[in-house]
Motif scaffolding. Sequence first.
Motif, PDB file in Angstrom:
ATOM      1  N   GLN A 164       0.827  -1.204   0.000  1.00 30.01           N
ATOM      2  CA  GLN A 164       0.000   0.000   0.000  1.00 30.01           C
ATOM      3  C   GLN A 164       0.865   1.259   0.000  1.00 30.01           C
ATOM      4  OE1 GLN A 164      -2.288  -1.227   3.517  1.00 30.01           O
ATOM      5  NE2 GLN A 164      -4.170  -0.995   2.315  1.00 30.01           N
ATOM      6  N   ALA A 165       1.959   1.228   0.723  1.00 28.60           N
ATOM      7  CA  ALA A 165       2.874   2.376   0.727  1.00 28.60           C
ATOM      8  C   ALA A 165       3.414   2.642  -0.671  1.00 28.60           C
ATOM      9  CB  ALA A 165       4.021   2.130   1.702  1.00 28.60           C
ATOM     10  N   GLU A 166       3.770   1.579  -1.378  1.00 31.78           N
ATOM     11  CA  GLU A 166       4.298   1.751  -2.729  1.00 31.78           C
ATOM     12  C   GLU A 166       3.239   2.306  -3.671  1.00 31.78           C
ATOM     13  OE1 GLU A 166       6.463  -0.836  -6.264  1.00 31.78           O
ATOM     14  OE2 GLU A 166       6.657  -1.447  -4.166  1.00 31.78           O
ATOM     15  N   ARG A 167       2.018   1.811  -3.585  1.00 29.77           N
ATOM     16  CA  ARG A 167       0.948   2.339  -4.447  1.00 29.77           C
ATOM     17  C   ARG A 167       0.733   3.817  -4.185  1.00 29.77           C
ATOM     18  NH1 ARG A 167      -1.539  -2.783  -3.514  1.00 29.77           N
ATOM     19  NH2 ARG A 167      -2.809  -1.957  -1.812  1.00 29.77           N
ATOM     20  N   TRP A 168       0.767   4.199  -2.904  1.00 31.45           N
ATOM     21  CA  TRP A 168       0.574   5.611  -2.529  1.00 31.45           C
ATOM     22  C   TRP A 168       1.690   6.475  -3.098  1.00 31.45           C
ATOM     23  CZ3 TRP A 168       3.225   9.018   0.862  1.00 31.45           C
ATOM     24  CH2 TRP A 168       2.492  10.155   1.256  1.00 31.45           C
ATOM     25  N   LEU A 169       2.929   6.025  -2.961  1.00 32.50           N
ATOM     26  CA  LEU A 169       4.068   6.795  -3.471  1.00 32.50           C
ATOM     27  C   LEU A 169       3.999   6.954  -4.980  1.00 32.50           C
ATOM     28  CD1 LEU A 169       6.905   5.233  -1.284  1.00 32.50           C
ATOM     29  CD2 LEU A 169       6.107   7.603  -1.187  1.00 32.50           C
ATOM     30  N   VAL A 170       3.709   5.874  -5.680  1.00 34.01           N
ATOM     31  CA  VAL A 170       3.651   5.936  -7.145  1.00 34.01           C
ATOM     32  C   VAL A 170       2.540   6.874  -7.596  1.00 34.01           C
ATOM     33  CG1 VAL A 170       3.150   4.599  -9.227  1.00 34.01           C
ATOM     34  CG2 VAL A 170       4.717   3.682  -7.497  1.00 34.01           C
ATOM     35  N   ARG A 171       1.379   6.774  -6.948  1.00 33.54           N
ATOM     36  CA  ARG A 171       0.252   7.643  -7.335  1.00 33.54           C
ATOM     37  C   ARG A 171       0.610   9.120  -7.155  1.00 33.54           C
ATOM     38  NH1 ARG A 171      -5.504   7.753  -6.665  1.00 33.54           N
ATOM     39  NH2 ARG A 171      -6.194   9.699  -7.663  1.00 33.54           N
ATOM     40  N   LEU A 172       1.243   9.459  -6.049  1.00 34.11           N
ATOM     41  CA  LEU A 172       1.514  10.868  -5.781  1.00 34.11           C
ATOM     42  C   LEU A 172       2.725  11.379  -6.562  1.00 34.11           C
ATOM     43  CD1 LEU A 172       0.587  11.303  -2.029  1.00 34.11           C
ATOM     44  CD2 LEU A 172      -0.831  11.427  -4.092  1.00 34.11           C
ATOM     45  N   LEU A 173       3.706  10.541  -6.810  1.00 31.93           N
ATOM     46  CA  LEU A 173       4.795  10.953  -7.695  1.00 31.93           C
ATOM     47  C   LEU A 173       4.275  11.214  -9.103  1.00 31.93           C
ATOM     48  CD1 LEU A 173       7.590   8.504  -6.483  1.00 31.93           C
ATOM     49  CD2 LEU A 173       7.662  10.999  -6.308  1.00 31.93           C
ATOM     50  N   ASP A 174       3.348  10.384  -9.547  1.00 31.67           N
ATOM     51  CA  ASP A 174       2.729  10.595 -10.862  1.00 31.67           C
ATOM     52  C   ASP A 174       1.979  11.919 -10.901  1.00 31.67           C
ATOM     53  OD1 ASP A 174       3.722   8.207 -11.784  1.00 31.67           O
ATOM     54  OD2 ASP A 174       1.821   7.110 -11.628  1.00 31.67           O
ATOM     55  N   ALA A 175       1.295  12.267  -9.811  1.00 35.72           N
ATOM     56  CA  ALA A 175       0.564  13.532  -9.760  1.00 35.72           C
ATOM     57  C   ALA A 175       1.524  14.716  -9.876  1.00 35.72           C
ATOM     58  CB  ALA A 175      -0.245  13.624  -8.466  1.00 35.72           C
ATOM     59  N   CYS A 176       2.673  14.631  -9.197  1.00 33.37           N
ATOM     60  CA  CYS A 176       3.675  15.692  -9.293  1.00 33.37           C
ATOM     61  C   CYS A 176       4.182  15.831 -10.725  1.00 33.37           C
ATOM     62  CB  CYS A 176       4.833  15.407  -8.346  1.00 33.37           C
ATOM     63  SG  CYS A 176       4.412  15.424  -6.590  1.00 33.37           S
ATOM     64  N   GLU A 177       4.428  14.692 -11.370  1.00 35.47           N
ATOM     65  CA  GLU A 177       4.917  14.708 -12.746  1.00 35.47           C
ATOM     66  C   GLU A 177       3.865  15.271 -13.700  1.00 35.47           C
ATOM     67  OE1 GLU A 177       7.431  14.115 -16.038  1.00 35.47           O
ATOM     68  OE2 GLU A 177       7.842  14.192 -13.882  1.00 35.47           O
ATOM     69  N   GLU A 178       2.601  14.967 -13.449  1.00 35.63           N
ATOM     70  CA  GLU A 178       1.532  15.532 -14.278  1.00 35.63           C
ATOM     71  C   GLU A 178       1.506  17.051 -14.155  1.00 35.63           C
ATOM     72  OE1 GLU A 178      -1.823  13.537 -12.674  1.00 35.63           O
ATOM     73  OE2 GLU A 178      -1.237  11.568 -13.491  1.00 35.63           O
ATOM     74  N   GLY A 179       1.748  17.564 -12.958  1.00 35.61           N
ATOM     75  CA  GLY A 179       1.716  19.010 -12.747  1.00 35.61           C
ATOM     76  C   GLY A 179       2.932  19.717 -13.310  1.00 35.61           C
ATOM     77  N   ALA A 180       4.097  19.094 -13.189  1.00 39.46           N
ATOM     78  CA  ALA A 180       5.342  19.725 -13.649  1.00 39.46           C
ATOM     79  C   ALA A 180       6.219  18.665 -14.308  1.00 39.46           C
ATOM     80  CB  ALA A 180       6.072  20.385 -12.483  1.00 39.46           C
ATOM     81  N   PRO A 181       5.943  18.357 -15.565  1.00 39.99           N
ATOM     82  CA  PRO A 181       6.704  17.292 -16.243  1.00 39.99           C
ATOM     83  C   PRO A 181       8.193  17.610 -16.300  1.00 39.99           C
ATOM     84  CG  PRO A 181       4.739  17.900 -17.499  1.00 39.99           C
ATOM     85  CD  PRO A 181       4.885  18.927 -16.426  1.00 39.99           C
ATOM     86  N   GLY A 182       8.989  16.577 -16.060  1.00 41.95           N
ATOM     87  CA  GLY A 182      10.426  16.705 -16.237  1.00 41.95           C
ATOM     88  C   GLY A 182      11.195  17.269 -15.071  1.00 41.95           C
ATOM     89  N   LYS A 183      10.518  17.670 -14.014  1.00 45.64           N
ATOM     90  CA  LYS A 183      11.212  18.173 -12.834  1.00 45.64           C
ATOM     91  C   LYS A 183      11.642  16.998 -11.943  1.00 45.64           C
ATOM     92  CE  LYS A 183      10.567  22.608 -13.722  1.00 45.64           C
ATOM     93  NZ  LYS A 183      11.684  23.569 -13.917  1.00 45.64           N
ATOM     94  N   LEU A 184      12.468  17.294 -10.940  1.00 44.28           N
ATOM     95  CA  LEU A 184      12.953  16.252 -10.028  1.00 44.28           C
ATOM     96  C   LEU A 184      11.951  16.063  -8.899  1.00 44.28           C
ATOM     97  CD1 LEU A 184      16.773  17.073  -9.679  1.00 44.28           C
ATOM     98  CD2 LEU A 184      15.634  15.524 -11.288  1.00 44.28           C
ATOM     99  N   HIS A 185      11.084  15.079  -9.031  1.00 46.19           N
ATOM    100  CA  HIS A 185      10.076  14.803  -8.017  1.00 46.19           C
ATOM    101  C   HIS A 185      10.520  13.587  -7.197  1.00 46.19           C
ATOM    102  CE1 HIS A 185       7.697  17.749 -10.054  1.00 46.19           C
ATOM    103  NE2 HIS A 185       7.581  17.013 -11.153  1.00 46.19           N
ATOM    104  N   LEU A 186      10.344  13.679  -5.887  1.00 48.60           N
ATOM    105  CA  LEU A 186      10.851  12.627  -5.006  1.00 48.60           C
ATOM    106  C   LEU A 186       9.992  12.522  -3.768  1.00 48.60           C
ATOM    107  CD1 LEU A 186      13.776  13.951  -2.845  1.00 48.60           C
ATOM    108  CD2 LEU A 186      12.787  15.400  -4.622  1.00 48.60           C
ATOM    109  N   HIS A 187      10.349  11.571  -2.905  1.00 49.50           N
ATOM    110  CA  HIS A 187       9.694  11.432  -1.604  1.00 49.50           C
ATOM    111  C   HIS A 187      10.780  11.323  -0.554  1.00 49.50           C
ATOM    112  CE1 HIS A 187      10.394   6.966  -1.307  1.00 49.50           C
ATOM    113  NE2 HIS A 187      10.480   7.121  -2.621  1.00 49.50           N
TER     114      HIS A 187
END
Length: 416
Positions: free
Chosen positions: A163-186
Motif C-alpha cells: 500500500q505504501a508503494e501504491r501511494w508513493l507511485v500515485r503521488l509521484l505521478d501527480a507531481c509529474e503531471e503538474g510539472a513534467p520533467g522536474k525532479l520529483h521525489l519522496h
Amino acid sequence: MTSTVRFGANYTPSQGWFHHWLDFDLDAVRADLDSIAALGLDHIRVFPLWPVFQPNRTLIRPRAVEQLVQLADAAAERGLDVNVDGLQGHLSSFDFLPAWTQTWHRRNIFSDPDVVSGQAAYLRTLAAALADRPNFIGMTIGNEVNQFSSGPHPDPDRITPEQAERWLVRLLDACEEGAPGKLHLHAEYDAAWYQDDQPFTPAHSARLGALTAVHSWVFNGTAQRHGRTGTATEHHAAYLIELSKAWAEDPHRPVWLQEVGAPAPLIPAEHAGTFTEATVAGALDCQDLWGVTWWCSHDVSRSLADFPELEYSLGLMTSDREVKPAGKTIARIVEEQRARPCRPAPRTTALVVDAGDDGTAPGRSVCAPGGAVFEAFARLTADGARPAVVLASRAHDAGHLAARGITEVVTPDQVR
C-alpha cells in the motif's frame, strides 16, 4: 543533474515559523532569503502547511498557492532554486493534518481513495503553479510522512509495504503531471532504513522518484551511544548515503542529504561548527551526492511555545538573522567547494547487509544504531576503509560490484 554538489537550507521563516502562511509577509520572506543567499547557498526547501493550503478536500486555496509562487519568485531574484514539500504533515514534533482526515472524518491518509485523490489534486496543483519557473527543482511529496504509518506515532494510519508503494507511485505521478520533467521525489525519516515493521522500505526510498533522499539525525541513538565526536556520529550522514546505495537499482543513482542538523544538547552549541564540518566532509566523500540541505535556515523564535528544546537552536542563523557557528562553517565549505570541488574516489570495500527480503527488509534493524551493520560500518570507517554497502543478494554479482567500483566484500562478523 549536475556533477557539482548543491548546498542549501530547509527554509524555516524567522518570523512566525511555518505559521507565517497564515499572515504571509513577503518583505519578511525576502529578508530571510537575503540572509540565506548571503551564506552562498543555492537552494531552499519550502514547506507549505497542508491544512492551510487545502482546508477542505475540494478546496485548494488560490491565495495560498499564489503566495507560494511569490516566495519562489523572490528566491529566484536571489539566485536560489526551490524544492517544495507538499504534505505537511509532520514538522518539528507537530502534526499538521487537515480536519477532513481526522476525528469525525477519520480516514487513512495512505489508503482511503478519496483522501489520496485529494492529495494528488493538491500536489498536482502546487507543481503546476511552479512548472514554468526555471528555479523550481521539483516536488517532494511531503516531509517524513512515513511517521504517520506506524509506531511510535500515537495514532498511526497503518498500511502494508504494498500500500505504501501504491501511494508513493500515485503521488509521484501527480507531481509529474503538474510539472513534467522536474525532479520529483519522496522523503522519509530514518525508520525507513532502521525499523523492521516500517511499511515505507529502503527499496521504496532507493528506487522510486528521481533521486534518493536521506535525513540524518544523530539523536536517533547514534550520539547517545557514540558521543558527539564518535566516528559513527560524525559519519552518520555518510553512512545513510552509502546505505541507500545498497538498495538502488541504478549504481549511480543520485542521493540528496535533504535534512541534517546539529541537535543540542547531544551536539552542544560550542561544538556545532566542528560537527557540521565533520558531517559535511563525510558526505562529500560519497560519490553521486546531489546536495546537502541543512536543517534549518533560522532558529525557531523563543516567542513560540511548546517546541522540544532542541528545535529552538537548529538554525544556521538566529531568528534575528545573525549567523551562527554552523552557518559560518557551511558558508566557508560552500566557498571552498566552488573553488575546489570534491571528487571522491570509489569506495572499494563493501560491507554486506542482509535484512531479509530485499523488497520489504524485515530485518533492517541490523542497520540501526547498535545493529551489526551500523557498528561494523563505524569500525571500518574509523580504520580508514571508506566502506560502501552492498545487499547480500548482490555480494557476488560481479557486474554490480564493478559498476560501483567495489573490489572487496566483507560481512559484519568479519569486522573486528
